[in-house]
Design a protein around this motif. Structure first.
Motif, PDB file in Angstrom:
ATOM      1  N   GLU A 282       0.789  -1.227   0.000  1.00  0.00           N
ATOM      2  CA  GLU A 282       0.000   0.000   0.000  1.00  0.00           C
ATOM      3  C   GLU A 282       0.824   1.282   0.000  1.00  0.00           C
ATOM      4  N   VAL A 283       1.986   1.279   0.649  1.00  0.00           N
ATOM      5  CA  VAL A 283       2.643   2.544   0.976  1.00  0.00           C
ATOM      6  C   VAL A 283       3.080   3.321  -0.250  1.00  0.00           C
ATOM      7  N   LEU A 284       3.973   2.760  -1.062  1.00  0.00           N
ATOM      8  CA  LEU A 284       4.487   3.520  -2.196  1.00  0.00           C
ATOM      9  C   LEU A 284       3.420   3.812  -3.254  1.00  0.00           C
ATOM     10  N   PRO A 285       2.528   2.874  -3.568  1.00  0.00           N
ATOM     11  CA  PRO A 285       1.457   3.241  -4.503  1.00  0.00           C
ATOM     12  C   PRO A 285       0.619   4.415  -4.020  1.00  0.00           C
TER      13      PRO A 285
ATOM     14  N   ARG B 291       7.105  11.685  -0.083  1.00  0.00           N
ATOM     15  CA  ARG B 291       7.469  10.455  -0.780  1.00  0.00           C
ATOM     16  C   ARG B 291       8.981  10.333  -0.909  1.00  0.00           C
ATOM     17  N   ASN B 292       9.672  11.429  -1.244  1.00  0.00           N
ATOM     18  CA  ASN B 292      11.126  11.376  -1.381  1.00  0.00           C
ATOM     19  C   ASN B 292      11.795  10.992  -0.067  1.00  0.00           C
ATOM     20  N   TRP B 293      11.344  11.580   1.028  1.00  0.00           N
ATOM     21  CA  TRP B 293      11.901  11.221   2.332  1.00  0.00           C
ATOM     22  C   TRP B 293      11.697   9.734   2.622  1.00  0.00           C
ATOM     23  N   VAL B 294      10.494   9.239   2.374  1.00  0.00           N
ATOM     24  CA  VAL B 294      10.183   7.838   2.663  1.00  0.00           C
ATOM     25  C   VAL B 294      11.037   6.909   1.804  1.00  0.00           C
ATOM     26  N   VAL B 295      11.158   7.217   0.525  1.00  0.00           N
ATOM     27  CA  VAL B 295      11.947   6.372  -0.373  1.00  0.00           C
ATOM     28  C   VAL B 295      13.414   6.375   0.036  1.00  0.00           C
ATOM     29  N   LYS B 296      13.958   7.538   0.355  1.00  0.00           N
ATOM     30  CA  LYS B 296      15.350   7.607   0.792  1.00  0.00           C
ATOM     31  C   LYS B 296      15.576   6.780   2.049  1.00  0.00           C
TER      32      LYS B 296
ATOM     33  N   TRP C 282       7.231  14.074  13.594  1.00  0.00           N
ATOM     34  CA  TRP C 282       7.110  13.893  12.144  1.00  0.00           C
ATOM     35  C   TRP C 282       8.147  12.911  11.608  1.00  0.00           C
ATOM     36  N   ARG C 283       9.322  12.845  12.214  1.00  0.00           N
ATOM     37  CA  ARG C 283      10.324  11.881  11.740  1.00  0.00           C
ATOM     38  C   ARG C 283       9.899  10.448  12.026  1.00  0.00           C
ATOM     39  N   LEU C 284       9.167  10.225  13.099  1.00  0.00           N
ATOM     40  CA  LEU C 284       8.609   8.894  13.357  1.00  0.00           C
ATOM     41  C   LEU C 284       7.718   8.460  12.200  1.00  0.00           C
ATOM     42  N   LEU C 285       6.855   9.372  11.720  1.00  0.00           N
ATOM     43  CA  LEU C 285       5.949   9.034  10.628  1.00  0.00           C
ATOM     44  C   LEU C 285       6.713   8.696   9.353  1.00  0.00           C
ATOM     45  N   VAL C 286       7.751   9.469   9.046  1.00  0.00           N
ATOM     46  CA  VAL C 286       8.562   9.189   7.857  1.00  0.00           C
ATOM     47  C   VAL C 286       9.202   7.813   7.946  1.00  0.00           C
ATOM     48  N   TRP C 287       9.823   7.513   9.072  1.00  0.00           N
ATOM     49  CA  TRP C 287      10.526   6.231   9.202  1.00  0.00           C
ATOM     50  C   TRP C 287       9.561   5.050   9.273  1.00  0.00           C
ATOM     51  N   ALA C 288       8.396   5.245   9.881  1.00  0.00           N
ATOM     52  CA  ALA C 288       7.408   4.163   9.902  1.00  0.00           C
ATOM     53  C   ALA C 288       6.942   3.816   8.490  1.00  0.00           C
ATOM     54  N   LEU C 289       6.670   4.836   7.674  1.00  0.00           N
ATOM     55  CA  LEU C 289       6.296   4.579   6.286  1.00  0.00           C
ATOM     56  C   LEU C 289       7.438   3.909   5.529  1.00  0.00           C
ATOM     57  N   ALA C 290       8.672   4.323   5.809  1.00  0.00           N
ATOM     58  CA  ALA C 290       9.825   3.735   5.123  1.00  0.00           C
ATOM     59  C   ALA C 290       9.990   2.263   5.469  1.00  0.00           C
ATOM     60  N   VAL C 291       9.829   1.935   6.742  1.00  0.00           N
ATOM     61  CA  VAL C 291       9.937   0.529   7.160  1.00  0.00           C
ATOM     62  C   VAL C 291       8.913  -0.314   6.426  1.00  0.00           C
TER      63      VAL C 291
ATOM     64  N   LEU D 171      24.660   4.198  11.991  1.00  0.00           N
ATOM     65  CA  LEU D 171      24.467   4.992  10.786  1.00  0.00           C
ATOM     66  C   LEU D 171      23.889   6.356  11.155  1.00  0.00           C
ATOM     67  N   ASP D 172      24.223   7.346  10.359  1.00  0.00           N
ATOM     68  CA  ASP D 172      23.697   8.689  10.547  1.00  0.00           C
ATOM     69  C   ASP D 172      22.399   8.798   9.757  1.00  0.00           C
ATOM     70  N   GLY D 173      21.275   8.836  10.470  1.00  0.00           N
ATOM     71  CA  GLY D 173      19.969   8.869   9.814  1.00  0.00           C
ATOM     72  C   GLY D 173      19.605  10.188   9.192  1.00  0.00           C
ATOM     73  N   ALA D 174      20.503  11.151   9.224  1.00  0.00           N
ATOM     74  CA  ALA D 174      20.309  12.413   8.508  1.00  0.00           C
ATOM     75  C   ALA D 174      21.255  12.471   7.321  1.00  0.00           C
ATOM     76  N   ALA D 175      22.565  12.468   7.573  1.00  0.00           N
ATOM     77  CA  ALA D 175      23.551  12.582   6.491  1.00  0.00           C
ATOM     78  C   ALA D 175      23.503  11.370   5.560  1.00  0.00           C
ATOM     79  N   ASP D 176      23.447  10.166   6.107  1.00  0.00           N
ATOM     80  CA  ASP D 176      23.425   8.967   5.269  1.00  0.00           C
ATOM     81  C   ASP D 176      22.119   8.861   4.487  1.00  0.00           C
ATOM     82  N   LEU D 177      21.045   9.344   5.084  1.00  0.00           N
ATOM     83  CA  LEU D 177      19.753   9.307   4.390  1.00  0.00           C
ATOM     84  C   LEU D 177      19.760  10.215   3.169  1.00  0.00           C
ATOM     85  N   MET D 178      20.298  11.428   3.317  1.00  0.00           N
ATOM     86  CA  MET D 178      20.224  12.383   2.222  1.00  0.00           C
ATOM     87  C   MET D 178      21.040  11.943   1.015  1.00  0.00           C
ATOM     88  N   GLY D 179      21.970  11.035   1.197  1.00  0.00           N
ATOM     89  CA  GLY D 179      22.748  10.525   0.075  1.00  0.00           C
ATOM     90  C   GLY D 179      22.081   9.400  -0.686  1.00  0.00           C
TER      91      GLY D 179
END
Length: 221
Positions: free
Chosen positions: A8-11, A41-46, A71-80, A135-143
């Protein structure tokens, strides 16, 4: 807890009208963050790409989100969920393979993969030293790439053409309740405004400013 599942998430995120706000955050000290459908969506995909590429997360992987209602909890929950993995929150049982946390020192020296997530909106890297192997969940994520580097199951979502759903004001109390309410709103093509707990008049001001047309039914319980 009603949680999003991998098909469901990405669609859903792809089907959204891209410029409409989908997640707005009011933190303490006047912090405000707004993510459009495209940006969320970009945050979740990254984040999902990081979990898959760096932590070998995938279907069946237990990922504990040691994060507050934020808000970061929501992003990471969708990503998982986008990666097909299992979200563990609070007192959920299970032995995590990966922990996403704003307190990486709690998990240092263990057998889990640790992703350290700074909470301030402008953070582009973890402030200070990280525990060995974290892992750095900010710097490593943005790459990470903006498109999935893993097999995303589920049909492609069709863009919604009907009336948009409600813009719902949610207060950030319990992480599990926040995730459940936000997902329920997003499934109805809605948008969420999340605020840290504050006085009634401040809540009313945010609701008026943001055009929130529905109140969180969990407020005050």
């Amino acid at each position: 807890m009603t949680s999003p599942t991998n098909p469901e998430v990405l669609p859903l995120l792809t089907a959204w009208e891209p410029s409409r706000p989908r997640l707005t955050w009011y933190g303490d000290d006047g912090e405000r963050v707004e993510l459009s459908g495209r940006v969320l969506r970009n945050w979740v995909v990254k984040a999902a790409n990081l979990l898959v590429a760096e932590c070998d997360a995938g279907p069946g992987t237990a990922v504990r989100l040691d994060l507050p209602a934020h808000w970061r909890l929501l992003v990471w929950a969708l990503a998982v969920r986008a990666a097909g993995a299992e979200v563990l929150l609070g007192d959920d049982g299970g032995d995590p393979v990966v922990v996403v946390t704003d307190h990486p020192e709690r998990w240092s020296g263990g057998a889990v993969e640790v992703v350290a997530v700074p909470l301030p909106a402008l953070a582009r890297a973890w402030p200070g030293d990280l525990p060995a192997g974290a892992l750095d969940g900010a710097a490593d994520l943005m790459g990470q790439p903006d498109e999935p580097m893993f097999a995303a199951s589920g049909p492609a979502g069709a863009r919604t053409t009907g009336a948009p759903g409600a813009r719902v004001l949610l207060e950030a109390h319990d992480p599990a309740a926040l995730l459940e309410r936000a997902w329920a709103c997003w499934r109805e093509d809605g948008s969420v405004v999340v605020a840290t707990p504050r006085e009634d008049d401040a809540v009313a001001t945010i609701r008026e400013q943001e055009g929130a047309v529905a109140e969180d039914p969990l407020r005050g319980r």
